[in-house]
Design an enzyme around this catalytic site. Sequence first.
Site, PDB file in Angstrom:
ATOM      1  N   LYS A 129       0.856  -1.194   0.000  1.00  9.10           N
ATOM      2  CA  LYS A 129       0.000   0.000   0.000  1.00  9.10           C
ATOM      3  C   LYS A 129       0.887   1.238   0.000  1.00  9.10           C
ATOM      4  O   LYS A 129       1.771   1.367   0.837  1.00  9.10           O
ATOM      5  CB  LYS A 129      -0.910  -0.011   1.234  1.00  9.10           C
ATOM      6  N   THR A 187      -2.570  -5.922   0.413  1.00  8.97           N
ATOM      7  CA  THR A 187      -2.068  -4.554   0.599  1.00  8.97           C
ATOM      8  C   THR A 187      -2.884  -3.863   1.689  1.00  8.97           C
ATOM      9  O   THR A 187      -2.368  -3.023   2.424  1.00  8.97           O
ATOM     10  CB  THR A 187      -2.131  -3.719  -0.707  1.00  8.97           C
ATOM     11  N   ASP A 188      -4.136  -4.260   1.816  1.00 10.12           N
ATOM     12  CA  ASP A 188      -4.980  -3.685   2.863  1.00 10.12           C
ATOM     13  C   ASP A 188      -4.400  -3.980   4.251  1.00 10.12           C
ATOM     14  O   ASP A 188      -4.463  -3.145   5.151  1.00 10.12           O
ATOM     15  CB  ASP A 188      -6.404  -4.240   2.741  1.00 10.12           C
ATOM     16  N   PHE A 238      29.416  33.201 -12.586  1.00 13.20           N
ATOM     17  CA  PHE A 238      29.404  32.122 -13.590  1.00 13.20           C
ATOM     18  C   PHE A 238      29.945  32.680 -14.899  1.00 13.20           C
ATOM     19  O   PHE A 238      29.322  33.516 -15.531  1.00 13.20           O
ATOM     20  CB  PHE A 238      27.989  31.550 -13.784  1.00 13.20           C
ATOM     21  N   ARG A 272      26.002  37.266  -9.204  1.00 16.05           N
ATOM     22  CA  ARG A 272      24.620  36.876  -9.482  1.00 16.05           C
ATOM     23  C   ARG A 272      23.978  36.317  -8.225  1.00 16.05           C
ATOM     24  O   ARG A 272      24.650  36.056  -7.222  1.00 16.05           O
ATOM     25  CB  ARG A 272      24.572  35.834 -10.614  1.00 16.05           C
ATOM     26  N   GLN A 320      27.534  23.642  -9.619  1.00 15.49           N
ATOM     27  CA  GLN A 320      28.217  22.361  -9.491  1.00 15.49           C
ATOM     28  C   GLN A 320      29.244  22.406  -8.365  1.00 15.49           C
ATOM     29  O   GLN A 320      29.373  21.470  -7.566  1.00 15.49           O
ATOM     30  CB  GLN A 320      28.920  22.002 -10.821  1.00 15.49           C
ATOM     31  N   ASN A 378      18.639  25.070 -10.584  1.00 18.82           N
ATOM     32  CA  ASN A 378      19.169  26.437 -10.512  1.00 18.82           C
ATOM     33  C   ASN A 378      17.985  27.383 -10.702  1.00 18.82           C
ATOM     34  O   ASN A 378      17.453  27.521 -11.800  1.00 18.82           O
ATOM     35  CB  ASN A 378      20.220  26.619 -11.620  1.00 18.82           C
ATOM     36  N   HIS A 431      16.853  30.389 -11.451  1.00 21.58           N
ATOM     37  CA  HIS A 431      17.438  31.576 -12.066  1.00 21.58           C
ATOM     38  C   HIS A 431      16.724  32.867 -11.674  1.00 21.58           C
ATOM     39  O   HIS A 431      15.504  32.930 -11.660  1.00 21.58           O
ATOM     40  CB  HIS A 431      17.389  31.456 -13.600  1.00 21.58           C
TER      41      HIS A 431
HETATM   42  O1  LIG Z   1      26.013  27.320 -11.938  1.00 19.03           O
HETATM   43  C1  LIG Z   1      25.741  27.173 -13.132  1.00 19.03           C
HETATM   44  N1  LIG Z   1      26.112  26.004 -13.765  1.00 19.03           N
HETATM   45  C2  LIG Z   1      25.847  25.776 -15.084  1.00 19.03           C
HETATM   46  O2  LIG Z   1      26.197  24.713 -15.624  1.00 19.03           O
HETATM   47  C3  LIG Z   1      25.138  26.787 -15.781  1.00 19.03           C
HETATM   48  N2  LIG Z   1      24.699  26.893 -17.059  1.00 19.03           N
HETATM   49  C4  LIG Z   1      24.074  28.080 -17.174  1.00 19.03           C
HETATM   50  O3  LIG Z   1      23.542  28.521 -18.235  1.00 19.03           O
HETATM   51  N3  LIG Z   1      24.108  28.755 -15.993  1.00 19.03           N
HETATM   52  C5  LIG Z   1      24.764  27.967 -15.109  1.00 19.03           C
HETATM   53  N4  LIG Z   1      25.065  28.135 -13.800  1.00 19.03           N
END
Ligand SMILES: O=c1[nH]c(=O)c2[nH]c(=O)[nH]c2[nH]1
Length: 315
Positions: free
Chosen positions: A20, A65-66, A174, A191, A239, A265, A267
């Site tokens: 369940k 499952t009950d 970045f 950023r 990353q 991410n 944005h």
């Molecule tokens: O931290 C980031 N990693 C990426 O691989 C990536 N690619 C992207 O367009 N912006 C970012 N920012």
Amino acid sequence: MTAHSHHPRPAILGQNQYGKAENRVVRIVRDGDTHHIKDLNVSVALSGDMEEVHLSGSNANVLPTDTTKNTVFAFAKEHGIESAEQFGIHLARHFVTSQEAIHRARIRIEEYSWERIETSESNSRFIGADEVKHSFVRKGQETRTAQITYDGSRWEVISGLKDLTVMNSTNSEFWGYVKDKYTTLQEAYDRILATEVSSQWRYGWSSDEDRMPNWDRSYAQAKKHMLAAFAETYSLSLQQTLYQMGVRVINSRSEIDEIRFSLPNKHHFLVDLEPFGLKNDHEVYYAADRPYGLIEATILRDGAEQRIPVDMTNL
Ligand SMILES: O=c1[nH]c(=O)c2[nH]c(=O)[nH]c2[nH]1
């Protein structure tokens, strides 16, 4: 011509499991008039000698499952809910040891946390107002997750969290990335870095039931370390930040062998205010919800096996 082109081999049963899913169990502990809440979503998946039910329809090996649903609720009463991990361990052990045909149990749990509502009285020094003892607001923060798997001899516990949204309003850049004919992204030297952390970590513990980790402490510490690394890392990419978060957890918590992150991410794009004759000096952003970059990786203790499934991080 080969034989199998005349006689293709027959179909057989592959991996299968049943149980369940999404049992929403809420357990209240009433300590006088001070109450405590555990709120879980528990999914049971059992596997074992289940050829017959699929092939001939004999249910002789099938615990309904009950019943698995009823067991979740009965165990909430009988054993209480100390932690999601401990509750999952009780359940997995029960199904595998009480049912001869069941050789493996996987319990997945999401935990929603609640906190006491603060009232003017609970804020003042006259603590003890009735409402703070039995009134709760669901925590807006993360959902805690746990997956417990038991095969009769070895345990695998993977704990985690999701929906933990964090932001750095500076210390993120970045630039220096590959540029091809489709690249339009402008390099960024200051950023916003924002993400909604989804993470699962696997404990090294697998057998000695007298030496289990302290699940609640491990959870709190893993979360604390990943947040500290997010805040303290001067980021050249998400990353790099992700890797630092994982390294911090592995290096600080000896009971954890492997951790995986799935980091969208989130944005934040600077809005062009020129048309309105206004300057935008890193002050006004558009928070886009999609599409989003999605950065995922596992960090593990050197020598440990990589066992957290790639697609588990978005449970
Ligand atoms: O931290 C980031 N990693 C990426 O691989 C990536 N690619 C992207 O367009 N912006 C970012 N920012």
